[in-house]
Write an enzyme that holds these catalytic residues in place. Structure first.
Site, PDB file in Angstrom:
ATOM      1  N   LYS A   1       0.832  -1.217   0.000  1.00 44.98           N
ATOM      2  CA  LYS A   1       0.000   0.000   0.000  1.00 44.98           C
ATOM      3  C   LYS A   1       0.864   1.263   0.000  1.00 44.98           C
ATOM      4  O   LYS A   1       0.641   2.180  -0.781  1.00 44.98           O
ATOM      5  CB  LYS A   1      -0.937   0.045   1.220  1.00 44.98           C
ATOM      6  CG  LYS A   1      -1.902  -1.112   1.313  1.00 44.98           C
ATOM      7  CD  LYS A   1      -2.857  -0.937   2.469  1.00 44.98           C
ATOM      8  CE  LYS A   1      -2.199  -0.856   3.837  1.00 44.98           C
ATOM      9  NZ  LYS A   1      -1.702  -2.133   4.351  1.00 44.98           N
TER      10      LYS A   1
ATOM     11  N   ARG B   1      -9.937   0.846   8.845  1.00 40.29           N
ATOM     12  CA  ARG B   1      -9.406  -0.476   9.138  1.00 40.29           C
ATOM     13  C   ARG B   1     -10.436  -1.346   9.829  1.00 40.29           C
ATOM     14  O   ARG B   1     -10.174  -2.510  10.093  1.00 40.29           O
ATOM     15  CB  ARG B   1      -8.203  -0.303  10.063  1.00 40.29           C
ATOM     16  CG  ARG B   1      -6.933  -0.975   9.606  1.00 40.29           C
ATOM     17  CD  ARG B   1      -5.914  -0.629  10.651  1.00 40.29           C
ATOM     18  NE  ARG B   1      -4.646  -1.253  10.451  1.00 40.29           N
ATOM     19  CZ  ARG B   1      -3.624  -0.679   9.825  1.00 40.29           C
ATOM     20  NH1 ARG B   1      -3.772   0.510   9.292  1.00 40.29           N
ATOM     21  NH2 ARG B   1      -2.477  -1.301   9.763  1.00 40.29           N
TER      22      ARG B   1
ATOM     23  N   ARG C   1      11.701  -5.970   3.850  1.00 39.43           N
ATOM     24  CA  ARG C   1      11.622  -4.532   4.166  1.00 39.43           C
ATOM     25  C   ARG C   1      12.511  -4.206   5.378  1.00 39.43           C
ATOM     26  O   ARG C   1      13.267  -3.234   5.363  1.00 39.43           O
ATOM     27  CB  ARG C   1      10.163  -4.171   4.461  1.00 39.43           C
ATOM     28  CG  ARG C   1       9.962  -2.735   4.877  1.00 39.43           C
ATOM     29  CD  ARG C   1       8.506  -2.329   4.802  1.00 39.43           C
ATOM     30  NE  ARG C   1       7.733  -2.755   5.965  1.00 39.43           N
ATOM     31  CZ  ARG C   1       6.390  -2.718   6.020  1.00 39.43           C
ATOM     32  NH1 ARG C   1       5.695  -2.335   4.999  1.00 39.43           N
ATOM     33  NH2 ARG C   1       5.759  -3.099   7.109  1.00 39.43           N
TER      34      ARG C   1
ATOM     35  N   ARG D   1      10.764  -0.445  12.381  1.00 44.75           N
ATOM     36  CA  ARG D   1       9.526  -0.384  13.167  1.00 44.75           C
ATOM     37  C   ARG D   1       9.498  -1.492  14.207  1.00 44.75           C
ATOM     38  O   ARG D   1       9.797  -2.650  13.895  1.00 44.75           O
ATOM     39  CB  ARG D   1       8.332  -0.555  12.220  1.00 44.75           C
ATOM     40  CG  ARG D   1       7.901   0.717  11.561  1.00 44.75           C
ATOM     41  CD  ARG D   1       6.915   0.455  10.449  1.00 44.75           C
ATOM     42  NE  ARG D   1       5.737  -0.307  10.878  1.00 44.75           N
ATOM     43  CZ  ARG D   1       4.670  -0.499  10.118  1.00 44.75           C
ATOM     44  NH1 ARG D   1       4.635   0.007   8.906  1.00 44.75           N
ATOM     45  NH2 ARG D   1       3.650  -1.194  10.567  1.00 44.75           N
TER      46      ARG D   1
ATOM     47  N   ARG E   1      -0.823  -8.703  13.656  1.00 46.48           N
ATOM     48  CA  ARG E   1      -1.372  -7.690  12.733  1.00 46.48           C
ATOM     49  C   ARG E   1      -2.162  -8.356  11.608  1.00 46.48           C
ATOM     50  O   ARG E   1      -3.207  -7.877  11.202  1.00 46.48           O
ATOM     51  CB  ARG E   1      -0.227  -6.839  12.145  1.00 46.48           C
ATOM     52  CG  ARG E   1       0.262  -5.756  13.106  1.00 46.48           C
ATOM     53  CD  ARG E   1       1.683  -5.301  12.819  1.00 46.48           C
ATOM     54  NE  ARG E   1       1.887  -4.781  11.491  1.00 46.48           N
ATOM     55  CZ  ARG E   1       3.075  -4.652  10.904  1.00 46.48           C
ATOM     56  NH1 ARG E   1       4.170  -5.014  11.561  1.00 46.48           N
ATOM     57  NH2 ARG E   1       3.168  -4.166   9.700  1.00 46.48           N
TER      58      ARG E   1
HETATM   59  P1  ADP Z   1       0.630  -2.025   8.493  1.00 44.52           P
HETATM   60  O1  ADP Z   1      -0.552  -1.820   7.642  1.00 44.52           O
HETATM   61  O2  ADP Z   1       1.874  -2.307   7.727  1.00 44.52           O
HETATM   62  O3  ADP Z   1       0.375  -3.047   9.572  1.00 44.52           O
HETATM   63  P2  ADP Z   1       0.511   0.749   9.476  1.00 44.52           P
HETATM   64  O4  ADP Z   1       1.722   1.582   9.396  1.00 44.52           O
HETATM   65  O5  ADP Z   1      -0.628   1.066   8.578  1.00 44.52           O
HETATM   66  O6  ADP Z   1       1.014  -0.724   9.300  1.00 44.52           O
HETATM   67  O7  ADP Z   1      -0.041   0.770  10.977  1.00 44.52           O
HETATM   68  C1  ADP Z   1       0.769   0.475  12.085  1.00 44.52           C
HETATM   69  C2  ADP Z   1      -0.061   0.394  13.357  1.00 44.52           C
HETATM   70  O8  ADP Z   1      -0.730   1.664  13.569  1.00 44.52           O
HETATM   71  C3  ADP Z   1      -1.198  -0.618  13.337  1.00 44.52           C
HETATM   72  O9  ADP Z   1      -0.779  -1.918  13.675  1.00 44.52           O
HETATM   73  C4  ADP Z   1      -2.149  -0.014  14.378  1.00 44.52           C
HETATM   74  O10 ADP Z   1      -1.728  -0.260  15.691  1.00 44.52           O
HETATM   75  C5  ADP Z   1      -2.026   1.480  14.128  1.00 44.52           C
HETATM   76  N1  ADP Z   1      -3.032   1.954  13.144  1.00 44.52           N
HETATM   77  C6  ADP Z   1      -2.789   2.464  11.931  1.00 44.52           C
HETATM   78  N2  ADP Z   1      -3.926   2.784  11.298  1.00 44.52           N
HETATM   79  C7  ADP Z   1      -4.935   2.446  12.144  1.00 44.52           C
HETATM   80  C8  ADP Z   1      -6.349   2.507  12.089  1.00 44.52           C
HETATM   81  N3  ADP Z   1      -6.967   2.983  10.999  1.00 44.52           N
HETATM   82  N4  ADP Z   1      -7.059   2.075  13.158  1.00 44.52           N
HETATM   83  C9  ADP Z   1      -6.455   1.611  14.242  1.00 44.52           C
HETATM   84  N5  ADP Z   1      -5.133   1.498  14.356  1.00 44.52           N
HETATM   85  C10 ADP Z   1      -4.364   1.927  13.338  1.00 44.52           C
END
Ligand code: ADP
Length: 282
Positions: free
Chosen positions: A13, A88, A127, A139, A150
């Site tokens: 993404k 999400r 990554r 991260r 996740r």
């Molecule tokens: P990825 O999609 O690679 O798991 P992101 O960078 O999008 O990682 O998100 C990292 C973390 O940030 C998630 O695991 C969550 O804890 C939090 N997060 C991000 N976006 C949301 C969301 N829309 N709702 C709830 N938590 C979120």
């Protein structure tokens, strides 16, 4: 253009969002990035989110909805945006629908990047290795254990959004297992197909149309006719055709209709596709 990118962690993404940003000059809104920035600068939201994120769980809906709502109000949103990592959960999607309705913003599409789950761990490991090699901070949730949490969250909380948006006729699915380049091309193709972006052809055609209009205004009926003829070809839109069309239009404007006719004829009799092929061969 207003888009949502949907897909599990490691689907690509972020990579594709950046490419869309460059191509269309729109803004990427990544809730993950925004939350990480909040954690780094120890804002109240950051302090609340820190441990939740580290464990691989989701931050409460109200927090991310609040962040997105504020961000959508900023002036740089007017050209469009890509939401990456939001919504999400179904309640987040419902809240977003409400927000967009209130702000009179129309969502063009939800692009789902579909990938085999077996590939995701490898991708995230790659990554991490690349980030380490570049000396970047990795991260803390990019470990195999947290990643599996996740992924489980994605399956149970986020995957229902595929049905949610498909019911609302917003969903476009792209095979995320292709190369980065192919995925980008496919996204661009489907966005053109639904009319969310101007097909590449549109710009030259528009240019030629503009020239025709100008010519019509300045040199009367005959010239206008000639320029229009050129535009007809350029509408099929490739660069060489449009260039020839502009030439026809400018000739019609400046040097009389005989030459213009000749140029227009050249344009019509030389389909742009062939020209491109010829050039490629050279
Ligand atoms: P990825 O999609 O690679 O798991 P992101 O960078 O999008 O990682 O998100 C990292 C973390 O940030 C998630 O695991 C969550 O804890 C939090 N997060 C991000 N976006 C949301 C969301 N829309 N709702 C709830 N938590 C979120």
């Amino acid at each position: 253009m207003r888009l949502i990118l949907l897909g599990p962690p490691g689907a690509g993404k972020g990579t594709q969002a950046q490419r869309l940003v460059q191509k269309y000059g729109i803004i990427q809104l990544s809730t993950g990035e925004m939350l990480r920035a909040a954690v780094a600068s120890q804002t109240p939201v950051g302090l609340q989110a820190k441990d939740i994120m580290a464990s691989g769980a989701l931050v409460p809906d109200e927090i991310v909805i609040g962040i997105i709502s504020d961000r959508l109000d900023q002036p740089d949103m007017k050209n469009g945006f890509i939401l990456d990592g939001f919504p999400r959960t179904v309640p987040q999607a419902a809240a977003l629908d409400e927000l967009l309705k209130k702000k009179h913003i129309k969502l063009d599409a939800v692009v789902e990047l579909r990938v085999n789950e077996s590939a995701l761990l490898d991708r995230v490991e790659t990554r991490v290795a690349e980030m380490r090699a570049r000396g970047e901070e990795v991260r803390i949730d990019d470990t195999p254990e947290v990643l599996s949490k996740r992924l489980a969250n994605y399956r149970s909380l986020t995957e229902p959004l595929i049905h949610y948006y498909s019911e609302r006729r917003k969903l476009l699915t792209v095979d995320g297992m292709m190369t980065i380049e192919h995925v980008t091309r496919e996204i661009n193709r489907i966005l053109s197909a639904i009319g969310a972006v101007e097909p590449r052809a549109a710009a030259p055609a528009r240019k030629a149309r503009g020239a025709a209009r100008k010519t019509a205004g300045l040199t009367g009926k005959k010239a206008a006719k000639t320029a229009k003829k050129a535009v007809k070809t350029a509408r099929k839109a490739t660069k060489p055709a449009s260039r020839a069309a502009s030439k026809a239009a400018s000739l019609a404007k400046g040097r009389g209709t005989a030459k213009a006719k000749k140029a227009a004829k050249k344009t019509t009799s030389r389909p742009a596709k062939k020209v491109t092929k010829k050039r490629a061969k050279r």
